[in-house]
Every structure is written in structure tokens, then in C-alpha cells.
Design a protein around this motif. Structure first.
Motif, PDB file in Angstrom:
ATOM      1  N   LEU A  61       0.820  -1.209   0.000  1.00 31.75           N
ATOM      2  CA  LEU A  61       0.000   0.000   0.000  1.00 31.75           C
ATOM      3  C   LEU A  61       0.860   1.268   0.000  1.00 31.75           C
ATOM      4  N   TRP A  65       1.202   0.991  -4.842  1.00 29.24           N
ATOM      5  CA  TRP A  65      -0.249   0.971  -5.039  1.00 29.24           C
ATOM      6  C   TRP A  65      -0.615   1.855  -6.216  1.00 29.24           C
ATOM      7  N   ASP A  67      -3.628   3.327  -6.910  1.00 29.62           N
ATOM      8  CA  ASP A  67      -4.621   4.367  -6.660  1.00 29.62           C
ATOM      9  C   ASP A  67      -4.463   4.942  -5.258  1.00 29.62           C
ATOM     10  N   GLU A  68      -3.300   5.519  -4.985  1.00 26.02           N
ATOM     11  CA  GLU A  68      -3.067   6.073  -3.652  1.00 26.02           C
ATOM     12  C   GLU A  68      -3.998   7.250  -3.398  1.00 26.02           C
ATOM     13  N   LYS A  72     -10.980   3.794  -0.117  1.00 27.91           N
ATOM     14  CA  LYS A  72     -10.751   2.403   0.292  1.00 27.91           C
ATOM     15  C   LYS A  72      -9.268   2.139   0.535  1.00 27.91           C
ATOM     16  N   TYR A  73      -8.401   2.791  -0.230  1.00 30.90           N
ATOM     17  CA  TYR A  73      -6.962   2.692  -0.002  1.00 30.90           C
ATOM     18  C   TYR A  73      -6.617   3.194   1.403  1.00 30.90           C
ATOM     19  N   ALA A 100      -9.999  -2.570  -1.108  1.00 32.74           N
ATOM     20  CA  ALA A 100      -9.153  -1.567  -1.765  1.00 32.74           C
ATOM     21  C   ALA A 100      -8.540  -2.126  -3.053  1.00 32.74           C
ATOM     22  N   ALA A 104      -9.147  -0.769  -6.866  1.00 28.74           N
ATOM     23  CA  ALA A 104      -8.010  -0.324  -7.697  1.00 28.74           C
ATOM     24  C   ALA A 104      -7.748  -1.284  -8.871  1.00 28.74           C
TER      25      ALA A 104
END
Length: 109
Positions: A61, A65, A67-68, A72-73, A100, A104
Motif C-alpha cells: 500500500l 499501489w 490508486d493512492e 478504500k486505499y 481496496a 483499484a
């Protein structure tokens, strides 16, 4: 019997050290093993990773990741950090990581 009490304390101390480590502040840090690994594609290379615990999930994460910053992240990152401090169960964090990763488009189902 004084010997029984001290032996019991020693056993509890040994069991605690097997399940956690301590950070530089002396706070217990738990690995928080998931009941089942979460398979995700790496955000940068597309390689498949099997996350077995919250510590591994935090690494992914934080560093790889796609979609930082998404809701949800952020929830997954917070849940994993809470799991490593013992505040919530590992599988609550696992569920957040699954949500998450699905959001993503990284979850391998």
C-alpha cells in the motif's frame, strides 16, 4: 507457590515475544497474519503478490499501489496499521485490503 507464578509469567512473556516484535519506542508490533492470503497484481510491474499479513500489505500500500489516496486505499492502510498494533484483528484488515484491491483493479480473483 512462588515458583509457579514466576513460571507462568515467563511462559506468557515467551508467548508474547513469539507473536510480536517491538519498535524503537518499545511498542509491540504484530505481524497480523491473514487467515487466507490476498492475491494482488503489483501496481507497477503487474507481478502477482500474495499478501499473507498486514505488514506485507502496508508495504504494498505504501510503495506500489496504483490508486493512492482513494477512500478504500486509506481505510485499508489504516486498518493494516491498526492490526499491527493489535487494535483490530488481522482479518478485519484483510477485508479492507481486499476491498481496496478490488477498487483499484488489483485483486486477483
Amino acid at each position: 507457590m512462588p515458583g509457579v507464578s514466576s513460571c507462568s509469567n515467563l511462559l506468557q512473556s515467551c508467548a508474547f515475544s513469539l507473536n510480536s516484535t517491538h519498535n524503537s519506542k518499545g511498542t509491540a508490533v504484530y505481524e497480523s497474519w491473514f487467515s487466507k492470503p490476498v492475491s494482488v497484481t503489483n501496481g507497477l510491474t503487474g507481478e502477482i503478490r500474495n499478501l499473507s499479513n498486514a505488514t506485507q500489505a502496508i508495504d504494498l500500500l505504501s510503495n506500489q499501489w496504483r490508486d493512492e489516496g482513494g477512500r478504500k486505499y486509506l481505510l485499508a492502510l489504516r486498518a493494516c496499521r491498526q492490526a499491527t498494533s493489535g487494535a483490530i484483528s488481522a482479518d478485519v484488515a484483510r477485508n479492507a485490503v481486499v476491498a481496496a484491491a478490488r477498487d483499484a483493479h488489483m485483486l486477483v480473483e
